[in-house]
Design a protein around this motif. Structure first.
Motif, PDB file in Angstrom:
ATOM      1  N   ASP A   7       0.965  -1.208   0.147  1.00 36.82           N
ATOM      2  CA  ASP A   7      -0.108   0.013   0.052  1.00 36.82           C
ATOM      3  C   ASP A   7       0.754   1.176  -0.024  1.00 36.82           C
ATOM      4  O   ASP A   7       0.345   2.353  -0.148  1.00 36.82           O
ATOM      5  CB  ASP A   7      -0.865   0.267   1.212  1.00 36.82           C
ATOM      6  CG  ASP A   7      -1.649  -1.163   1.275  1.00 36.82           C
ATOM      7  OD1 ASP A   7      -2.066  -1.841   0.383  1.00 36.82           O
ATOM      8  OD2 ASP A   7      -2.075  -1.611   2.571  1.00 36.82           O
ATOM      9  N   TRP A   8       2.169   1.164   0.348  1.00 40.46           N
ATOM     10  CA  TRP A   8       3.185   2.088   0.519  1.00 40.46           C
ATOM     11  C   TRP A   8       3.696   2.488  -0.923  1.00 40.46           C
ATOM     12  O   TRP A   8       4.354   3.496  -0.820  1.00 40.46           O
ATOM     13  CB  TRP A   8       4.085   1.675   1.434  1.00 40.46           C
ATOM     14  CG  TRP A   8       5.146   2.569   2.007  1.00 40.46           C
ATOM     15  CD1 TRP A   8       6.403   2.373   1.731  1.00 40.46           C
ATOM     16  CD2 TRP A   8       5.002   3.535   2.654  1.00 40.46           C
ATOM     17  NE1 TRP A   8       7.075   3.471   2.377  1.00 40.46           N
ATOM     18  CE2 TRP A   8       6.270   4.154   3.119  1.00 40.46           C
ATOM     19  CE3 TRP A   8       3.939   4.329   3.577  1.00 40.46           C
ATOM     20  CZ2 TRP A   8       6.271   5.295   3.986  1.00 40.46           C
ATOM     21  CZ3 TRP A   8       4.052   5.616   4.019  1.00 40.46           C
ATOM     22  CH2 TRP A   8       5.480   5.788   4.527  1.00 40.46           C
ATOM     23  N   THR A  10       3.934   4.191  -3.789  1.00 41.27           N
ATOM     24  CA  THR A  10       3.379   5.214  -4.724  1.00 41.27           C
ATOM     25  C   THR A  10       3.946   5.625  -5.988  1.00 41.27           C
ATOM     26  O   THR A  10       3.555   6.489  -6.815  1.00 41.27           O
ATOM     27  CB  THR A  10       3.417   6.306  -3.634  1.00 41.27           C
ATOM     28  OG1 THR A  10       4.726   6.964  -3.443  1.00 41.27           O
ATOM     29  CG2 THR A  10       2.586   6.385  -2.373  1.00 41.27           C
ATOM     30  N   ASP A  11       5.104   5.024  -6.210  1.00 39.46           N
ATOM     31  CA  ASP A  11       5.921   5.179  -7.593  1.00 39.46           C
ATOM     32  C   ASP A  11       5.974   3.779  -8.393  1.00 39.46           C
ATOM     33  O   ASP A  11       5.621   2.682  -7.940  1.00 39.46           O
ATOM     34  CB  ASP A  11       7.324   5.538  -7.163  1.00 39.46           C
ATOM     35  CG  ASP A  11       7.310   6.640  -6.166  1.00 39.46           C
ATOM     36  OD1 ASP A  11       6.588   7.641  -6.264  1.00 39.46           O
ATOM     37  OD2 ASP A  11       8.061   6.680  -5.208  1.00 39.46           O
ATOM     38  N   ARG A  41       8.741   2.459  -3.988  1.00 37.80           N
ATOM     39  CA  ARG A  41       8.608   3.621  -3.194  1.00 37.80           C
ATOM     40  C   ARG A  41      10.201   4.225  -3.242  1.00 37.80           C
ATOM     41  O   ARG A  41      11.041   3.465  -3.039  1.00 37.80           O
ATOM     42  CB  ARG A  41       7.943   3.605  -2.020  1.00 37.80           C
ATOM     43  CG  ARG A  41       7.974   5.113  -1.324  1.00 37.80           C
ATOM     44  CD  ARG A  41       7.318   4.895  -0.035  1.00 37.80           C
ATOM     45  NE  ARG A  41       7.201   6.176   0.676  1.00 37.80           N
ATOM     46  CZ  ARG A  41       5.982   6.865   0.760  1.00 37.80           C
ATOM     47  NH1 ARG A  41       4.959   6.261  -0.124  1.00 37.80           N
ATOM     48  NH2 ARG A  41       5.718   8.124   1.447  1.00 37.80           N
ATOM     49  N   GLY A  84       5.057   9.098  -8.112  1.00 39.12           N
ATOM     50  CA  GLY A  84       3.830   9.302  -7.893  1.00 39.12           C
ATOM     51  C   GLY A  84       2.934   8.440  -9.115  1.00 39.12           C
ATOM     52  O   GLY A  84       1.615   8.484  -9.152  1.00 39.12           O
ATOM     53  N   LEU A  87       0.086   6.230  -7.818  1.00 40.34           N
ATOM     54  CA  LEU A  87      -1.112   6.858  -7.674  1.00 40.34           C
ATOM     55  C   LEU A  87      -1.793   7.110  -8.801  1.00 40.34           C
ATOM     56  O   LEU A  87      -2.872   7.923  -8.439  1.00 40.34           O
ATOM     57  CB  LEU A  87      -0.707   7.827  -6.325  1.00 40.34           C
ATOM     58  CG  LEU A  87      -0.180   7.366  -5.114  1.00 40.34           C
ATOM     59  CD1 LEU A  87       0.066   8.709  -4.239  1.00 40.34           C
ATOM     60  CD2 LEU A  87      -0.996   6.431  -4.340  1.00 40.34           C
ATOM     61  N   GLN A  89      -0.589   9.818 -10.554  1.00 37.51           N
ATOM     62  CA  GLN A  89      -0.500  11.147 -10.527  1.00 37.51           C
ATOM     63  C   GLN A  89       0.883  11.239 -10.514  1.00 37.51           C
ATOM     64  O   GLN A  89       1.751  11.839  -9.798  1.00 37.51           O
ATOM     65  CB  GLN A  89      -1.161  12.006  -9.383  1.00 37.51           C
ATOM     66  CG  GLN A  89      -0.908  11.400  -8.188  1.00 37.51           C
ATOM     67  CD  GLN A  89      -1.678  12.016  -7.065  1.00 37.51           C
ATOM     68  OE1 GLN A  89      -2.582  12.761  -7.279  1.00 37.51           O
ATOM     69  NE2 GLN A  89      -1.833  11.717  -5.959  1.00 37.51           N
TER      70      GLN A  89
END
Length: 129
Positions: A7-8, A10-11, A41, A84, A87, A89
């Protein structure tokens, strides 16, 4: 409810490795894609000064990439990290080279499962977009 590293992430990272190909009598080194869009991440251990060079700003990196232990990353691999993108983005793309991975495994009967991961120090990091 424990935190899961997945879940961590993000990249995402694209991994390229030097592959020797024979071109007639010459051996050529080519970077070939090993994997793309791998969840990861990037985190920073300490703030590093930005080194301004004639071509671009290069960061002498204290950044580390964290991803699942199953991901095949070797020292010297070229990494294109999309910050990002996990996510949806993407804010920046960073090009870096991998050092040797450090693997962290799940302790037996872990209180917080899902924390096994590998960490790779990033070398010669630069923004490419």
């Amino acid at each position: 409810m424990g935190m899961n590293f997945r879940d961590w992430y993000t990249d995402t990272v694209d991994i390229y490795r030097v592959h020797q190909t024979l071109d007639g009598a010459l051996t050529r080194n080519e970077r070939v894609p090993i994997a793309t869009g791998i969840p990861c991440r990037v985190y920073q251990l300490s703030a590093s000064p930005i080194d301004m060079t004639t071509s671009a700003a290069t960061v002498k990196s204290d950044n580390w990439l964290q991803c699942d232990n199953s991901v095949d990353i070797q020292a010297g691999d070229e990494l294109l990290i999309h910050r990002g993108a996990g996510l949806g983005q993407e804010v920046a793309t960073v090009r870096a080279f991998a050092s040797d991975p450090n693997y962290y495994f799940e302790p037996f009967g872990a209180v917080l499962p899902g924390l096994a991961h590998q960490e790779i120090r990033l070398m010669q990091e630069e923004r490419v977009n």
